[in-house]
Design a protein around this motif. Structure first.
Motif, PDB file in Angstrom:
ATOM      1  N   UNK A 121      16.154   7.956  99.078  1.00  0.00           N
ATOM      2  CA  UNK A 121      15.140   6.921  99.309  1.00  0.00           C
ATOM      3  C   UNK A 121      15.181   5.865  98.205  1.00  0.00           C
ATOM      4  N   UNK A 122      15.287   6.335  96.958  1.00  0.00           N
ATOM      5  CA  UNK A 122      15.380   5.382  95.845  1.00  0.00           C
ATOM      6  C   UNK A 122      16.633   4.532  95.997  1.00  0.00           C
ATOM      7  N   UNK A 123      17.718   5.197  96.408  1.00  0.00           N
ATOM      8  CA  UNK A 123      18.989   4.493  96.541  1.00  0.00           C
ATOM      9  C   UNK A 123      18.882   3.344  97.538  1.00  0.00           C
ATOM     10  N   UNK A 124      18.264   3.614  98.691  1.00  0.00           N
ATOM     11  CA  UNK A 124      18.153   2.574  99.709  1.00  0.00           C
ATOM     12  C   UNK A 124      17.314   1.403  99.212  1.00  0.00           C
ATOM     13  N   UNK A 125      16.217   1.727  98.534  1.00  0.00           N
ATOM     14  CA  UNK A 125      15.366   0.657  98.005  1.00  0.00           C
ATOM     15  C   UNK A 125      16.153  -0.230  97.040  1.00  0.00           C
ATOM     16  N   UNK A 126      16.924   0.415  96.172  1.00  0.00           N
ATOM     17  CA  UNK A 126      17.664  -0.347  95.167  1.00  0.00           C
ATOM     18  C   UNK A 126      18.724  -1.230  95.829  1.00  0.00           C
TER      19      UNK A 126
END
Lengths: 457, 256
Positions: free
Chosen positions: A1-6
């Motif tokens: 999830x963090x990866x997609x946001x970044x």
């Protein structure tokens, strides 16, 4: 999830950079795309800002919070699917709202120019990350790390800012006071607060050291909480608002300097004697530059609030320069440093080319500095010219006479354009580097996590 | 715990021994295995014992350079979480987390601080936004300078806002030397849009000016600025509907 946001944030950075470039280009060459409503300067300006803050920095900082919180609390994130879906909801709201401004449906009040329905959707999209993080917090000690405090508080302030941003029933002057408050709140209570959280997280981890003074960081936090939003009105010094409000905002603006001091002391102290580590880690260099320069916009804002200084730089591009420095400078450098530090861990791939990251730093440092300095200079020139014109009778600050007062500034406008162009080149390098890292970075050790001690979850 | 094993794993993964030791302790606590067994597995590159097999969340690696085996595998991931999100739900075994025995959140810690920061936000909002809006300038001054906008002008103000005129023009005259020739000072009850920046001239009293106060001239100028001033840098509003343009002109003409 963090990866997609970044990654989504990185994509929006390119769009924000492009829109800013077109906006500044139109400032220098007004005939460019003239007569097209979507590309008119008055619509383009809020579109560029909305994409930068809502499309780029917000998902990036939310993603950073999703990365940080489990690692600082030892607890897994909750409502992961809701948070993941919310990213696409946020993207949809930002795109819809931005196009609404482009098609002439904006409400014209700084920063929250989206139509009211889009602002309400934005409130929902900002509330969900706050809920996800607040529901996930589980601490092991009575004193939360400063990094956690900054990041989580920023995430919780965000929907609060959105909730008050469209207060109904205000006269235009009241609405402008509100806009000054919410704009400063977004800059300081969201972007600066979250960025400081990243700085206080990354500095110890990238050096395998510690933050030299957590208590000082907490003092900075509470000072920021007290002063961040309410200092915003200093932008309207001498304006139609109440005089006592000016005084309050000037004093609070000065108190913001305390935040600058706490950051400076902590970062410089924590990195003292670690020159080799700064040289060898490109991520740390980004973070170091961003953290070291945080005092610049704070000091310049505080200075511009003084009545004597505001008589010169008030209503000029001085404030635009400061805002640009906060967004593309401080926000850009620290989030890029964060991205370069955590992407390999999230993707299981090393950065495609650290040399490109170094070029990104060089270009963005030159571009942002040239842009902001030229805007500050243009503000000073315009302010002195207006005063001079009025005092001597050489210029009339209305109608066609106003153009004469801008002659001195026009050359500086070209400098601004060059700065924005260089900064945009840096953003392109950043985008290319992130893309190549995702698609063809060399394999590395990926973080594969275990939920330790989660029996009580 | 074997210090040789810790050193070997630390060297293998380029991590500090303290981190490896903490991670191994955490991994052992989670899996119910001995710490040395965990370390031995790590040093040999094999998965740690007693970890239930779960699909590895790593993305497809580069074919020519396979990534090392994961040091641990995810477990106890929330049921509804996507597999690829598993890597984000808990601390990493190698880099940095501090897994410890869960304790209840102590009173006076983060939750209280967060509540305090929200309360502070609310107080500052009330003190610096709500209170000034209800106080304003002295009533007598406001009465002297009150302007009533017609309905068409009020609609025109919406066009003014939507077109972002306030990004280039102000409608506020300040009590300072700079604004001495701009007209009467603007007060807090003004229905005009104060604006942010003067890239163009102030429009607080545009309706009082000889040329630009003329609605016909203004409408023509906004439609085709270059036809009225050869050196004008003002954008053309030719794309506006005739009604919007008319309302905008009315608003500006009533800005006195």
């Amino acid at each position: 999830m963090a990866r997609r946001h970044l990654l989504v944030g990185a994509a929006f950075l390119l769009l924000a950079g492009f829109l800013t470039l077109v906006q500044v280009f139109k400032g220098v060459f007004p005939a460019f795309l003239d007569g097209f409503g979507f590309w008119s300067y008055g619509r383009l300006s809020p579109m560029a800002t909305a994409v930068a803050i809502f499309g780029w920095l917000t998902p990036t900082l939310i993603g950073a919070a999703y990365y940080l919180v489990p690692r600082l609390t030892g607890a897994p994130l909750r409502y992961v699917r809701l948070g993941a879906l919310n990213l696409w909801f946020l993207v949809a709201v930002v795109i819809t709202g931005t196009f609404s401004i482009g098609f002439g449906m904006g409400d014209g009040f700084e920063l929250f120019e989206f139509p009211i329905w889009a602002d309400l959707l934005l409130l929902v999209a900002w509330a969900i990350p706050a809920i996800v993080v607040a529901a996930s917090i589980r601490l092991h000690s009575a004193a939360p790390p400063a990094a956690l405090l900054y990041v989580v508080a920023a995430l919780i302030w965000l929907p609060a800012i959105a909730a008050v941003s469209n207060l109904p029933g205000l006269e235009p002057v009241g609405a402008s006071v509100l806009a000054a408050f919410t704009t400063a709140a977004v800059h300081y209570l969201w972007i600066v607060a979250a960025v400081l959280g990243l700085v206080f997280y990354l500095v110890p981890r990238l050096t395998d050291g510690f933050l030299i003074n957590e208590q000082l960081a907490r003092i900075g936090f509470w000072t920021l909480a007290l002063t961040g939003a309410a200092s915003g009105y200093s932008r309207f010094t001498h304006g139609p608002g109440a005089e006592w409000l000016e005084t309050i905002s000037i004093v609070l603006g000065l108190l913001l300097v305390v935040v600058a001091i706490t950051v400076f002391v902590n970062v410089v102290g924590s990195l003292h004697g670690r020159r080799d580590e700064i040289r060898s880690s490109v991520a740390l260099r980004f973070v170091f530059v961003g953290a070291l320069l945080i005092p610049v916009p704070i000091l310049l804002s505080a200075l511009a609030g003084f009545r004597s200084v505001a008589s010169i730089v008030g209503l000029t591009s001085w404030w635009e320069g400061t805002s640009f420095f906060v967004l593309f400078g401080i926000g850009g450098w620290v989030t890029a440093g964060f991205l370069y530090a955590v992407l390999p861990r999230l993707l299981g791939r090393n950065l495609y080319d650290t040399g490109l990251a170094t070029w990104h730093l060089r270009l963005s440092l030159i571009g942002v500095t040239v842009t902001s300095v030229s805007l500050w200079l243009a503000g000073l020139l315009a302010g002195f010219t207006w005063v001079g014109g009025t005092s001597t009778g050489a210029y009339v600050n209305t109608g066609a006479g106003f153009s004469q007062t801008l002659d001195a500034v026009s050359l500086v406008g070209v400098l601004t354009l060059i700065g924005v162009l260089v900064a945009f080149c840096g953003q392109l390098v950043h985008g290319y580097l992130v893309y190549r890292t995702v698609t063809s970075g060399r394999a590395a050790v990926q973080e594969v996590l275990v939920s330790v001690g989660a029996e009580d979850e | 715990m074997s210090s040789e094993l810790v050193a070997a794993v630390a060297e293998q993964f380029g991590a500090s021994e303290a981190l490896v030791q903490r991670s191994a302790e955490a991994r052992a606590a989670a899996s119910g295995s001995a710490i040395d067994a965990i370390l031995a597995a790590w040093s040999g590159g094999a998965p740690a014992p007693a970890a239930p097999p779960v699909p590895a969340p790593a993305p497809a690696p580069e074919p020519e350079a396979a990534p090392p085996e994961p040091i641990a595998t995810p477990e106890e991931v929330e049921e509804d979480a996507a597999v690829e999100d598993a890597a984000e739900v808990a601390p990493p075994p190698v880099q940095g987390p501090i897994p410890a025995e869960p304790e209840p959140i102590p009173a006076g810690s983060l939750n209280v601080m967060l509540l305090g920061s929200l309360v502070l936000f609310a107080i500052m909002f009330i003190a610096t936004v709500i209170a000034p809006s209800s106080v304003g300038n002295a009533a007598t001054l406001d009465a002297v300078r009150s302007i009533e906008l017609s309905d068409a002008a009020a609609d025109g103000r919406d066009v003014y806002l939507a077109e972002g005129c306030a990004f280039c023009h102000t409608q506020q005259v300040r009590p300072i030397v700079t604004d001495a020739d701009l007209g009467i000072v603007t007060l807090s009850k003004s229905p005009l849009v104060p604006g942010l920046q003067r890239i163009g001239p102030d429009l607080a009293h545009i309706g009082s000016r000889e040329k630009s106060g003329n609605a016909g001239w203004l409408a023509g100028y906004l439609d085709t600025p270059a036809a009225f001033r050869s050196n004008s840098e003002h954008p053309s509003f030719s794309y506006l509907s005739s009604r919007d343009l008319e309302n905008l002109v009315t608003y500006l003409a009533e800005s006195k």
